[in-house]
Motif scaffolding. Structure first.
Motif, mmCIF file in Angstrom:
data_model
loop_
_atom_site.group_PDB
_atom_site.id
_atom_site.type_symbol
_atom_site.label_atom_id
_atom_site.label_comp_id
_atom_site.label_asym_id
_atom_site.label_seq_id
_atom_site.Cartn_x
_atom_site.Cartn_y
_atom_site.Cartn_z
ATOM 1 N N ASP A 80 5.163 3.751 -6.779
ATOM 2 C CA ASP A 80 6.097 2.685 -7.157
ATOM 3 C C ASP A 80 5.274 1.413 -7.334
ATOM 4 O OD1 ASP A 80 8.108 0.849 -7.504
ATOM 5 O OD2 ASP A 80 9.392 1.682 -5.922
ATOM 6 N N TYR A 81 4.572 1.363 -8.449
ATOM 7 C CA TYR A 81 3.607 0.296 -8.690
ATOM 8 C C TYR A 81 4.228 -1.090 -8.854
ATOM 9 C CZ TYR A 81 0.626 4.334 -9.075
ATOM 10 O OH TYR A 81 -0.019 5.518 -8.806
ATOM 11 N N PRO A 82 5.411 -1.220 -9.463
ATOM 12 C CA PRO A 82 6.001 -2.560 -9.525
ATOM 13 C C PRO A 82 6.274 -3.144 -8.129
ATOM 14 C CG PRO A 82 7.038 -1.142 -11.153
ATOM 15 C CD PRO A 82 6.164 -0.267 -10.300
ATOM 16 N N LYS A 83 6.808 -2.336 -7.216
ATOM 17 C CA LYS A 83 7.061 -2.828 -5.856
ATOM 18 C C LYS A 83 5.741 -3.076 -5.118
ATOM 19 C CE LYS A 83 11.679 -1.009 -5.020
ATOM 20 N NZ LYS A 83 12.484 -0.070 -4.217
ATOM 21 N N ALA A 84 4.773 -2.218 -5.349
ATOM 22 C CA ALA A 84 3.463 -2.410 -4.720
ATOM 23 C C ALA A 84 2.868 -3.738 -5.173
ATOM 24 C CB ALA A 84 2.528 -1.256 -5.067
ATOM 25 N N LEU A 85 2.890 -3.981 -6.470
ATOM 26 C CA LEU A 85 2.334 -5.218 -7.017
ATOM 27 C C LEU A 85 3.078 -6.443 -6.496
ATOM 28 C CD1 LEU A 85 0.296 -6.529 -8.900
ATOM 29 C CD2 LEU A 85 1.927 -6.206 -10.774
ATOM 30 N N ASP A 86 4.403 -6.344 -6.414
ATOM 31 C CA ASP A 86 5.199 -7.452 -5.902
ATOM 32 C C ASP A 86 4.787 -7.797 -4.469
ATOM 33 O OD1 ASP A 86 7.523 -9.329 -5.776
ATOM 34 O OD2 ASP A 86 8.244 -7.861 -4.309
ATOM 35 N N HIS A 87 4.655 -6.800 -3.624
ATOM 36 C CA HIS A 87 4.292 -7.052 -2.238
ATOM 37 C C HIS A 87 2.856 -7.569 -2.113
ATOM 38 C CE1 HIS A 87 8.027 -4.936 -1.472
ATOM 39 N NE2 HIS A 87 7.971 -5.430 -0.244
ATOM 40 N N TYR A 88 1.952 -7.005 -2.889
ATOM 41 C CA TYR A 88 0.577 -7.497 -2.877
ATOM 42 C C TYR A 88 0.514 -8.954 -3.344
ATOM 43 C CZ TYR A 88 -1.572 -2.883 -2.113
ATOM 44 O OH TYR A 88 -1.976 -1.682 -1.595
ATOM 45 N N THR A 89 1.260 -9.265 -4.387
ATOM 46 C CA THR A 89 1.261 -10.627 -4.932
ATOM 47 C C THR A 89 1.792 -11.616 -3.899
ATOM 48 O OG1 THR A 89 1.535 -9.784 -7.178
ATOM 49 C CG2 THR A 89 2.112 -12.093 -6.808
ATOM 50 N N ARG A 90 2.886 -11.250 -3.252
ATOM 51 C CA ARG A 90 3.450 -12.123 -2.214
ATOM 52 C C ARG A 90 2.459 -12.321 -1.074
ATOM 53 N NH1 ARG A 90 8.829 -9.116 -0.974
ATOM 54 N NH2 ARG A 90 8.868 -10.538 0.795
ATOM 55 N N SER A 91 1.758 -11.263 -0.714
ATOM 56 C CA SER A 91 0.761 -11.351 0.347
ATOM 57 C C SER A 91 -0.382 -12.289 -0.042
ATOM 58 C CB SER A 91 0.208 -9.960 0.670
ATOM 59 O OG SER A 91 -0.802 -10.049 1.647
ATOM 60 N N VAL A 92 -0.875 -12.132 -1.249
ATOM 61 C CA VAL A 92 -1.985 -12.966 -1.722
ATOM 62 C C VAL A 92 -1.565 -14.442 -1.752
ATOM 63 C CG1 VAL A 92 -3.394 -13.529 -3.740
ATOM 64 C CG2 VAL A 92 -3.163 -11.162 -3.003
ATOM 65 N N GLU A 93 -0.356 -14.718 -2.195
ATOM 66 C CA GLU A 93 0.112 -16.108 -2.248
ATOM 67 C C GLU A 93 0.127 -16.733 -0.858
ATOM 68 O OE1 GLU A 93 3.949 -15.770 -4.138
ATOM 69 O OE2 GLU A 93 3.065 -15.544 -6.138
ATOM 70 N N ILE A 94 0.577 -15.978 0.122
ATOM 71 C CA ILE A 94 0.597 -16.488 1.499
ATOM 72 C C ILE A 94 -0.817 -16.685 2.013
ATOM 73 C CG2 ILE A 94 1.201 -15.944 3.894
ATOM 74 C CD1 ILE A 94 3.694 -14.479 2.714
ATOM 75 N N TYR B 176 0.833 -1.202 0.000
ATOM 76 C CA TYR B 176 0.000 0.000 0.000
ATOM 77 C C TYR B 176 0.871 1.255 0.000
ATOM 78 C CZ TYR B 176 -3.258 3.539 1.707
ATOM 79 O OH TYR B 176 -4.004 4.678 1.865
ATOM 80 N N LEU B 177 1.892 1.261 0.838
ATOM 81 C CA LEU B 177 2.779 2.428 0.920
ATOM 82 C C LEU B 177 3.554 2.644 -0.378
ATOM 83 C CD1 LEU B 177 3.976 1.969 4.573
ATOM 84 C CD2 LEU B 177 2.641 3.891 3.684
ATOM 85 N N TYR B 178 4.001 1.567 -1.004
ATOM 86 C CA TYR B 178 4.660 1.720 -2.297
ATOM 87 C C TYR B 178 3.695 2.299 -3.330
ATOM 88 C CZ TYR B 178 9.077 -0.584 -1.135
ATOM 89 O OH TYR B 178 10.307 -0.895 -0.603
ATOM 90 N N GLY B 179 2.445 1.872 -3.268
ATOM 91 C CA GLY B 179 1.440 2.422 -4.171
ATOM 92 C C GLY B 179 1.225 3.911 -3.964
#
Length: 156
Positions: A136-150, A129-132
């Motif tokens: 910094d959308y690539p980092k935001a997406l990366d963190h969101y994706t990792r969160s969703v996978e977990i 959220y903070l990256y968004g």
């Protein structure tokens, strides 16, 4: 017109009177050494968040240090993670997103050390959220994706 203003003032003051006893109760639980560390941590976190986050984020930053010390003294890292979360939320409230990011990364480190998957996922979401917010959308997406996978692995 005066009657309407009086009614509004009386009504809004009632809301404040209802909230105060809950804060008093949470603070009393925090002070009660007979309670478990987890209950005390949640009570203090909620006390700080409900009492100060939106109105006085600088106080949150100071009070969270008390929770960090509690976690260190009691060897209870969850308290420290909760404190870093509070600090991150207070920094976000102040629009200091870089500092908020640092606090949430500290929170994440603790959860990773504990292998607390739920904590890791939630921290990753906050960091994303903070990256968004910083575009910094690539980092935001990366963190969101990792969160969703977990979260999917946890069945959430």
């Amino acid at each position: 017109m005066r009657k309407l203003l009086l009614i509004i003032l009386i009504s809004s003051s009632g809301i404040c009177l209802i909230a105060q006893p809950n804060l008093d109760f949470l603070y009393t639980v925090w002070l009660d050494g007979s309670q478990s560390d987890s209950i005390r941590t949640v009570a203090f976190r909620d006390y700080v968040k409900e009492g100060f986050l939106n109105s006085d984020p600088d106080s949150v930053l100071i009070l969270a240090d008390e929770l960090i010390e509690f976690g260190k003294n009691r060897n209870y890292p969850i308290a420290q993670a909760s404190a870093f979360r509070l600090k991150g939320e207070a920094s976000s409230e102040k629009r200091d997103y870089l500092q908020a990011l640092q606090y949430h990364k500290e929170e994440l480190k603790i959860y990773e050390h504990l292998s607390d998957q739920d904590g890791i996922a939630k921290s990753l979401t906050r960091i994303g959220y903070l990256y968004g917010l910083q575009d910094d959308y690539p980092k935001a997406l990366d963190h969101y994706t990792r969160s969703v996978e977990i979260m999917e692995k946890l069945g959430d």
